[in-house]
Scaffold this active site. Structure first.
Site, mmCIF file in Angstrom:
data_model
loop_
_atom_site.group_PDB
_atom_site.id
_atom_site.type_symbol
_atom_site.label_atom_id
_atom_site.label_comp_id
_atom_site.label_asym_id
_atom_site.label_seq_id
_atom_site.Cartn_x
_atom_site.Cartn_y
_atom_site.Cartn_z
ATOM 1 N N ASP A 1 -1.403 36.771 10.026
ATOM 2 C CA ASP A 1 -0.164 36.601 10.768
ATOM 3 C C ASP A 1 -0.555 36.314 12.220
ATOM 4 O O ASP A 1 -1.698 36.562 12.626
ATOM 5 C CB ASP A 1 0.655 37.891 10.656
ATOM 6 C CG ASP A 1 1.880 37.879 11.539
ATOM 7 O OD1 ASP A 1 2.672 36.925 11.446
ATOM 8 O OD2 ASP A 1 2.032 38.816 12.334
ATOM 9 N N ASP B 1 1.936 36.577 15.591
ATOM 10 C CA ASP B 1 2.525 37.505 16.565
ATOM 11 C C ASP B 1 2.338 38.948 16.121
ATOM 12 O O ASP B 1 2.779 39.346 15.039
ATOM 13 C CB ASP B 1 4.023 37.220 16.730
ATOM 14 C CG ASP B 1 4.291 35.857 17.355
ATOM 15 O OD1 ASP B 1 3.563 35.486 18.290
ATOM 16 O OD2 ASP B 1 5.231 35.174 16.907
ATOM 17 N N ASP C 1 0.984 42.687 10.350
ATOM 18 C CA ASP C 1 1.409 43.889 11.070
ATOM 19 C C ASP C 1 2.785 44.375 10.641
ATOM 20 O O ASP C 1 3.282 45.362 11.197
ATOM 21 C CB ASP C 1 1.438 43.615 12.582
ATOM 22 C CG ASP C 1 2.575 42.683 12.975
ATOM 23 O OD1 ASP C 1 2.661 41.576 12.402
ATOM 24 O OD2 ASP C 1 3.382 43.056 13.845
#
Length: 233
Positions: free
Chosen positions: A18, A20, A180
């Site tokens: 991922d 961001d 995240d």
């Protein structure tokens, strides 16, 4: 680091990341963009921490959540117009205050040095993702980047992950997702891949409760985590 599943799994041929909150701490720049947008509508600014809770499902959802949090929920044409208004603002706040997450460069370098393909699968707009990765010197460490416009369904759908793996020529059974958030775990599970969650991102749910195979304190721990998962009895 802590694990959620027992048993070993194959050492990956590809690792998808991922963007961001995983490779890049982009919340300060995203907050600046959100605050510029809401200021145009005479709404008060948000703290960076509050904007962090809005990140994770693409820029349109970010806009929707921002106006909802400002007690001015938008839908239909009004929301579409706000999203159009946001795009140039968003693209003007990409690298001013963002920074690579701890261990991002080191993890990518380690994986590539060991013959493991690396890629990004993100809901972020393609132009923004490519600019950020290039600015921080990470673009050349990735085999491919699949951004929001490349697929019909954003994470937590598996589309971006599956497209990245198709480009890499690696099946899901021999790949790993690193993220995240709940969206990252959902996408990995839907794609049939194991998933590692890294602390310090933008999830509102405690990392241990996201259902990942492993939780790492930072990307600095990722190489050791992969060895531990591969060698688990």
């Amino acid at each position: 680091m802590s694990g959620e599943r027992g048993g070993a799994f194959p050492f990956p041929k590809a690792v998808l990341f991922d963007l961001d909150g995983t490779l890049i701490d982009s919340a300060p720049d995203i907050a600046a963009a959100v605050n510029e947008l809401v200021a145009r509508h005479r709404l008060p600014p948000f703290a960076v921490e509050k904007v962090g809770t809005m990140i994770g499902d693409g820029m349109p959802k970010l806009v929707e959540r921002a106006f909802a949090a400002a007690n001015m929920p938008l839908e239909g044409p009004a929301l579409d117009e706000a999203i159009r208004e946001m795009m140039p603002i968003y693209l003007s706040h990409l690298t001013g205050e963002s920074r690579p997450m701890p261990g991002a460069r080191e993890a990518l370098a380690h994986l590539r040095a060991n013959g493991i393909a690396t890629a990004v699968a993100t809901n972020k707009p393609e132009k923004a993702a490519n600019e950020v990765l290039s600015h921080f010197g990470l673009a050349g460490m990735l085999a491919t980047v699949v951004a929001g416009e490349a697929v019909a369904r954003k994470k937590p759908a598996p589309d971006a992950l599956l497209l990245a793996l198709e480009r890499l020529g690696v099946p899901p059974s021999k790949a790993l997702m690193v993220g995240d958030s709940k969206a990252d775990v959902g996408a990995a599970r839907a794609a049939g891949m194991p998933v590692v969650i890294v602390r310090g991102g933008y999830t509102q749910t405690p990392p241990e409760e996201l259902g990942a195979d492993l939780v790492c304190a930072s990307l600095l721990d990722l190489p050791a985590a992969l060895e531990a998962l591969h060698g688990a009895a």
